[in-house]
Design an enzyme around this catalytic site. Structure first.
Site, PDB file in Angstrom:
ATOM      1  N   PHE A   1       0.848  -1.188   0.000  1.00  0.00           N
ATOM      2  CA  PHE A   1       0.000   0.000   0.000  1.00  0.00           C
ATOM      3  C   PHE A   1       0.887   1.243   0.000  1.00  0.00           C
ATOM      4  O   PHE A   1       1.725   1.423   0.886  1.00  0.00           O
ATOM      5  CB  PHE A   1      -0.903   0.012   1.239  1.00  0.00           C
ATOM      6  CG  PHE A   1      -1.796   1.219   1.321  1.00  0.00           C
ATOM      7  CD1 PHE A   1      -2.883   1.341   0.487  1.00  0.00           C
ATOM      8  CD2 PHE A   1      -1.516   2.243   2.218  1.00  0.00           C
ATOM      9  CE1 PHE A   1      -3.709   2.467   0.542  1.00  0.00           C
ATOM     10  CE2 PHE A   1      -2.334   3.368   2.294  1.00  0.00           C
ATOM     11  CZ  PHE A   1      -3.431   3.474   1.453  1.00  0.00           C
TER      12      PHE A   1
ATOM     13  N   TYR B   1       1.068   5.490  -0.057  1.00  0.00           N
ATOM     14  CA  TYR B   1       0.266   6.667   0.296  1.00  0.00           C
ATOM     15  C   TYR B   1       1.008   7.970  -0.003  1.00  0.00           C
ATOM     16  O   TYR B   1       0.482   9.054   0.197  1.00  0.00           O
ATOM     17  CB  TYR B   1      -0.123   6.624   1.782  1.00  0.00           C
ATOM     18  CG  TYR B   1       1.110   6.555   2.676  1.00  0.00           C
ATOM     19  CD1 TYR B   1       1.713   5.331   2.969  1.00  0.00           C
ATOM     20  CD2 TYR B   1       1.709   7.715   3.173  1.00  0.00           C
ATOM     21  CE1 TYR B   1       2.867   5.269   3.741  1.00  0.00           C
ATOM     22  CE2 TYR B   1       2.844   7.662   3.944  1.00  0.00           C
ATOM     23  CZ  TYR B   1       3.423   6.437   4.223  1.00  0.00           C
ATOM     24  OH  TYR B   1       4.584   6.384   4.973  1.00  0.00           O
TER      25      TYR B   1
ATOM     26  N   SER C   1       4.854   8.998  -2.385  1.00  0.00           N
ATOM     27  CA  SER C   1       5.379   8.927  -3.761  1.00  0.00           C
ATOM     28  C   SER C   1       5.096   7.575  -4.411  1.00  0.00           C
ATOM     29  O   SER C   1       5.084   7.472  -5.637  1.00  0.00           O
ATOM     30  CB  SER C   1       6.881   9.206  -3.770  1.00  0.00           C
ATOM     31  OG  SER C   1       7.576   8.214  -3.045  1.00  0.00           O
TER      32      SER C   1
ATOM     33  N   GLU D   1      13.104   3.230   0.579  1.00  0.00           N
ATOM     34  CA  GLU D   1      12.470   3.822   1.759  1.00  0.00           C
ATOM     35  C   GLU D   1      13.388   3.772   2.989  1.00  0.00           C
ATOM     36  O   GLU D   1      12.914   3.843   4.129  1.00  0.00           O
ATOM     37  CB  GLU D   1      11.152   3.087   2.059  1.00  0.00           C
ATOM     38  CG  GLU D   1      10.162   3.057   0.893  1.00  0.00           C
ATOM     39  CD  GLU D   1       9.654   4.437   0.489  1.00  0.00           C
ATOM     40  OE1 GLU D   1       9.479   5.285   1.374  1.00  0.00           O
ATOM     41  OE2 GLU D   1       9.466   4.669  -0.716  1.00  0.00           O
TER      42      GLU D   1
HETATM   43  C1  SIN Z   1       4.726   5.735   0.384  1.00  0.00           C
HETATM   44  O1  SIN Z   1       4.637   6.380  -0.662  1.00  0.00           O
HETATM   45  O2  SIN Z   1       3.915   4.799   0.617  1.00  0.00           O
HETATM   46  C2  SIN Z   1       5.806   5.969   1.388  1.00  0.00           C
HETATM   47  C3  SIN Z   1       6.314   7.361   1.451  1.00  0.00           C
HETATM   48  C4  SIN Z   1       7.014   7.830   0.206  1.00  0.00           C
HETATM   49  O3  SIN Z   1       7.876   7.105  -0.314  1.00  0.00           O
HETATM   50  O4  SIN Z   1       6.720   8.937  -0.258  1.00  0.00           O
END
Ligand code: SIN
Length: 180
Positions: free
Chosen positions: A16, A18, A20, A95
């Site tokens: 999942f 949320y 990028s 990440e």
């Molecule tokens: C995500 O997108 O789920 C984690 C945060 C990011 O990498 O911006």
């Protein structure tokens, strides 16, 4: 309702996204579906020194914060079993700036049955965590920050565009985007 794996794909791995990961999935997936997780809210409380900022001048990126009654919309990706290890290794690297995998219960927009999913969350305990700030202070920081993945402002505006395209309202993201 009981939490079940997908009957047709008992070992299905859903990621999942949320932030990028909604608009820049850089990994192999077999299916993308819009969905949400409950009990979490999206906040620009995580610092970024490896993507949207640099050490000494961090950018602001989103993380998830537990909040009763909150719902966070995003994009879920189903990963083929044969790609599982490669995708997780890729995402763990991407990440690595403070995020850790967590198990969550995912619901799809078009089918409310619960599914298991993995999400990358940066808790307040990680060294890059910046925490709450006023929208004005966030906007000042975002306007000037830039890192190896590009300008911080691009991250915020692309996230807001992606959420709008999904009809997923998010007060915090939209209010920050409006200030930029
Ligand atoms: C995500 O997108 O789920 C984690 C945060 C990011 O990498 O911006």
């Amino acid at each position: 309702m009981a939490l079940t794996d997908d009957a047709a794909q008992p070992t299905a791995l859903w990621i999942f996204g949320y932030g990028s990961l909604i608009w820049r999935p850089t990994f192999a997936f077999v299916e993308r579906r819009e969905g949400y997780i409950d009990g979490w809210t999206r906040r620009f409380w995580q610092g970024s020194t490896d993507h949207r900022g640099v050490p000494g001048a961090p950018g602001r990126v989103v993380t998830l914060v537990p909040e009763a009654d909150a719902r966070c919309w995003g994009a879920a990706y189903r990963i083929d079993e044969s790609q599982r290890d490669d995708v997780l290794a890729h995402l763990d690297h991407r990440e690595k700036g403070g995020y850790e995998r967590q198990d969550v219960t995912l619901h799809f927009r078009d089918d409310a049955a619960p599914h298991r999913a993995l999400v990358y969350v940066a808790t307040h305990a990680n060294p890059e965590y910046l925490g709450p700030a006023s929208l004005e202070a966030l906007a000042i920081q975002v306007r000037t920050a830039r890192g190896p993945s590009g300008a911080n402002i691009e991250y915020v505006l692309r996230l807001a565009d992606a959420l709008r395209a999904m009809n997923a309202h998010d007060d915090h993201v939209f209010a920050l985007a409006a200030l930029l």
